[in-house]
Design a protein around this motif. Structure first.
Motif, short mmCIF file in Angstrom:
data_model
loop_
_atom_site.label_atom_id
_atom_site.label_comp_id
_atom_site.label_asym_id
_atom_site.label_seq_id
_atom_site.Cartn_x
_atom_site.Cartn_y
_atom_site.Cartn_z
N PHE A 1 -2.91 3.30 -9.36
CA PHE A 1 -2.22 3.45 -10.65
C PHE A 1 -2.20 2.68 -11.64
O PHE A 1 -2.20 3.03 -12.82
CB PHE A 1 -0.60 3.41 -9.66
CG PHE A 1 0.36 4.14 -10.56
CD1 PHE A 1 0.26 5.26 -11.10
CD2 PHE A 1 1.62 3.16 -11.47
CE1 PHE A 1 1.35 5.78 -12.04
CE2 PHE A 1 2.45 3.46 -11.94
CZ PHE A 1 2.34 4.93 -12.60
N GLN A 2 -2.19 1.39 -11.46
CA GLN A 2 -2.52 0.22 -12.36
C GLN A 2 -3.95 0.43 -13.22
O GLN A 2 -3.63 0.42 -14.71
CB GLN A 2 -2.74 -1.13 -11.79
CG GLN A 2 -1.35 -1.78 -11.02
CD GLN A 2 -1.48 -2.89 -10.34
OE1 GLN A 2 -2.78 -3.41 -10.36
NE2 GLN A 2 -0.59 -3.18 -9.60
N THR A 3 -4.90 1.12 -12.71
CA THR A 3 -6.04 1.64 -13.28
C THR A 3 -5.63 2.67 -14.39
O THR A 3 -6.02 2.67 -15.40
CB THR A 3 -7.15 1.93 -12.41
OG1 THR A 3 -7.44 0.87 -11.60
CG2 THR A 3 -8.38 2.33 -13.18
N GLY A 4 -4.87 3.71 -13.92
CA GLY A 4 -4.39 4.63 -14.78
C GLY A 4 -3.69 4.17 -16.00
O GLY A 4 -3.74 4.77 -17.15
N LEU A 5 -2.89 3.17 -15.65
CA LEU A 5 -1.69 2.64 -16.85
C LEU A 5 -2.61 1.94 -17.81
O LEU A 5 -2.65 2.04 -18.82
CB LEU A 5 -0.78 1.79 -15.99
CG LEU A 5 0.12 2.39 -15.25
CD1 LEU A 5 1.03 1.38 -14.64
CD2 LEU A 5 1.29 3.46 -16.00
N ARG A 6 -3.69 1.12 -17.10
CA ARG A 6 -4.57 0.35 -18.31
C ARG A 6 -5.42 1.34 -19.06
O ARG A 6 -5.95 0.98 -20.16
CB ARG A 6 -5.40 -0.60 -17.36
CG ARG A 6 -4.64 -1.66 -16.85
CD ARG A 6 -5.57 -2.78 -16.37
NE ARG A 6 -6.26 -2.26 -15.15
CZ ARG A 6 -5.90 -2.45 -13.91
NH1 ARG A 6 -4.77 -3.08 -13.62
NH2 ARG A 6 -6.91 -2.12 -13.10
N TYR B 1 3.33 1.52 -6.59
CA TYR B 1 3.64 0.14 -7.03
C TYR B 1 3.94 -0.95 -5.79
O TYR B 1 4.02 -0.51 -4.79
CB TYR B 1 5.22 0.31 -7.56
CG TYR B 1 5.42 1.34 -8.73
CD1 TYR B 1 4.98 0.94 -9.92
CD2 TYR B 1 6.13 2.70 -8.51
CE1 TYR B 1 5.12 1.61 -10.82
CE2 TYR B 1 6.52 3.18 -9.72
CZ TYR B 1 5.89 2.98 -10.75
OH TYR B 1 5.88 3.75 -11.81
N ALA B 2 3.46 -2.14 -6.09
CA ALA B 2 3.62 -3.02 -5.27
C ALA B 2 4.84 -3.68 -5.07
O ALA B 2 5.19 -4.01 -3.92
CB ALA B 2 2.60 -4.28 -5.67
N ASN B 3 5.65 -3.39 -5.87
CA ASN B 3 7.07 -3.85 -6.06
C ASN B 3 7.99 -2.99 -6.80
O ASN B 3 8.00 -2.94 -7.88
CB ASN B 3 7.23 -5.53 -6.49
CG ASN B 3 8.61 -5.89 -6.34
OD1 ASN B 3 9.49 -5.28 -5.51
ND2 ASN B 3 9.05 -6.88 -7.18
N LYS C 1 0.81 -1.11 -0.06
CA LYS C 1 0.00 -0.03 0.05
C LYS C 1 0.91 1.26 0.01
O LYS C 1 1.09 1.83 1.27
CB LYS C 1 -0.99 -0.04 1.41
CG LYS C 1 -2.08 1.17 1.19
CD LYS C 1 -2.99 0.89 2.19
CE LYS C 1 -3.98 2.23 2.26
NZ LYS C 1 -5.06 1.68 3.15
N LEU C 2 1.21 1.59 -1.24
CA LEU C 2 2.30 2.84 -1.21
C LEU C 2 1.41 3.95 -2.19
O LEU C 2 1.44 3.59 -3.36
CB LEU C 2 3.56 2.50 -1.59
CG LEU C 2 4.48 3.57 -1.96
CD1 LEU C 2 4.81 4.25 -0.64
CD2 LEU C 2 5.72 3.24 -2.43
N ALA C 3 1.12 4.71 -1.97
CA ALA C 3 0.40 5.59 -2.76
C ALA C 3 1.31 6.86 -2.96
O ALA C 3 1.21 7.60 -2.33
CB ALA C 3 -1.04 6.14 -2.03
N LYS D 1 2.61 -5.19 -17.33
CA LYS D 1 1.44 -5.94 -17.29
C LYS D 1 0.14 -5.20 -17.58
O LYS D 1 -0.82 -5.85 -17.60
CB LYS D 1 1.35 -6.56 -15.83
CG LYS D 1 2.45 -7.69 -15.74
CD LYS D 1 2.42 -7.88 -14.08
CE LYS D 1 3.47 -9.05 -13.85
NZ LYS D 1 3.44 -9.41 -12.47
N ASN D 2 0.45 -3.69 -17.47
CA ASN D 2 -0.93 -3.02 -17.42
C ASN D 2 -0.98 -1.98 -18.68
O ASN D 2 -2.08 -1.35 -18.97
CB ASN D 2 -0.93 -2.03 -16.10
CG ASN D 2 -1.29 -2.97 -14.92
OD1 ASN D 2 -2.41 -3.33 -14.75
ND2 ASN D 2 -0.07 -3.19 -14.28
N LEU D 3 0.18 -1.93 -19.36
CA LEU D 3 0.13 -1.26 -20.68
C LEU D 3 -0.41 -1.73 -21.82
O LEU D 3 -0.15 -3.21 -22.19
CB LEU D 3 1.63 -0.50 -21.00
CG LEU D 3 1.86 0.68 -19.83
CD1 LEU D 3 3.30 1.13 -20.29
CD2 LEU D 3 1.14 1.79 -19.95
#
Length: 333
Positions: A251-256, A173-175, A4-6, A283-285
């Motif tokens: 963030f991943q939603t934004g990338l997708r 990022y998760a990682n 959980k890093l925003a 994985k998201n673009l």
């Protein structure tokens, strides 16, 4: 592994320009630094300009053919438009290039009541873009914080964005390996509060192989940097506050959501946002190209400007030849 890093946190592009120029003899470090930056802009084919938009006075550099496709360059946390000068020098030969000083940075004059959040910064960029009349088919490039802004801007205005460049981009990022972004309690290290802090930021965090920077230039840029300390503290506090409500999924939603082709560039020795984050971006673009630079830290646009410029120009040239998927369909005869 941060669950959980925003932070669409962005992390500094706190490196002074290192172009070799013949500077006049000036005893004041700030005046010397400003003189060299102005010379470097001219060397890059850029002119300094300003535009008044509501309560903002945006400072920006512009160069290249007026009728060519437009590239907007967005710098990182505690940086300025000048961080892009080396890359811009290559771009101005073929493209209209505009490099912006974000609110709270560089020479842009910001209202005293401005709230420094990622959303507000993105909306401020939108105000600048529309005032300049460059929103159609815009190519946007962001480094670090500027990358986080570019993701949000391109997700919101996807019908108008032609391409995106993300360089060691801030995100949630998760990682991100063992980099600084995974240690929120240590993010205050990215602020220069006293003499000597700026050099520490450059040598320990911003670069992997720090270039030689004369003492006078380092002192000059440190003083320029520290003049913005109050704004940077507000921005850091605002971004850190977002860690309470965002998760990597945001963030991943934004990338997708990005529809435009994206070029992702990263230094494999980035100590601020680890290169491990690239796998998550992949994985998201929908349409991504990737360039990982060996032995480069958080600031490839300064540490490796030649390979970054070459890759970006090839990417831009390819994108301009692609049909616009959002153009109106040709009526049937």
């Amino acid at each position: 592994m941060l669950k959980k890093l925003a932070l669409s946190l962005c992390l500094p592009l706190m490196l002074s320009t290192t172009a070799v120029t013949a500077a006049p003899l000036i005893s004041d470090p700030v005046a010397l630094m400003q003189s060299i930056l102005q010379q470097e802009r001219a060397w890059a084919g850029l002119e300094t300009k300003t535009i008044k938009v509501e309560d903002f006075t945006f400072a920006y550099s512009e160069g290249g053919p007026k009728t060519a496709p437009t590239v907007l360059l967005v710098h990182g946390f505690s940086g300025s438009r000048d961080n892009w000068n080396r890359v811009a020098r290559k771009l101005t030969k073929k493209y209209r290039v505009i490099a912006l000083d974000l609110p709270g940075h560089g020479d842009t004059i910001t209202p005293p009541t401005y709230e420094y959040t990622l959303a507000n910064l993105s909306e401020s960029v939108r105000k600048f873009v529309t005032a300049m009349g460059i929103q159609k088919d815009l190519n946007i490039a962001g480094h670090s914080l500027g990358g986080g802004i570019s993701v949000l801007y391109s997700a919101l205005y996807f019908l108008e964005v032609r391409s995106v460049l993300l360089v060691d981009t801030a995100g949630v990022y998760a990682n991100a390996g063992n980099s600084l972004i995974t240690k929120p309690q240590e993010l205050s290290k990215l602020l220069a509060r006293k003499p000597g802090d700026f050099e520490r930021l450059v040598t320990q965090f911003a670069t992997y192989s720090p270039p030689f920077v004369p003492k006078e230039l380092m002192e000059g840029y440190e003083k320029i940097h520290m003049r913005r300390l109050a704004e940077q503290e507000k921005l850091m506090a605002g971004l850190t506050e977002q860690m309470k409500w965002y998760t990597p999924d945001t963030f991943q939603t934004g990338l997708r959501t990005l529809e435009a082709p994206v070029l992702v560039v990263w230094g494999d020795k980035d100590a601020i946002i680890g290169v491990e984050a690239v796998e998550e971006i992949k994985k998201n673009l929908k349409d991504g190209e990737y360039l990982i630079l060996n032995d480069v830290g958080h600031t490839p646009i300064l540490e490796a400007d030649y390979p970054v410029s070459e890759a970006y120009i090839k990417f831009l040239d390819r994108v301009q030849k692609m049909p616009n998927k959002f153009a109106p369909a040709t009526p049937a005869k």
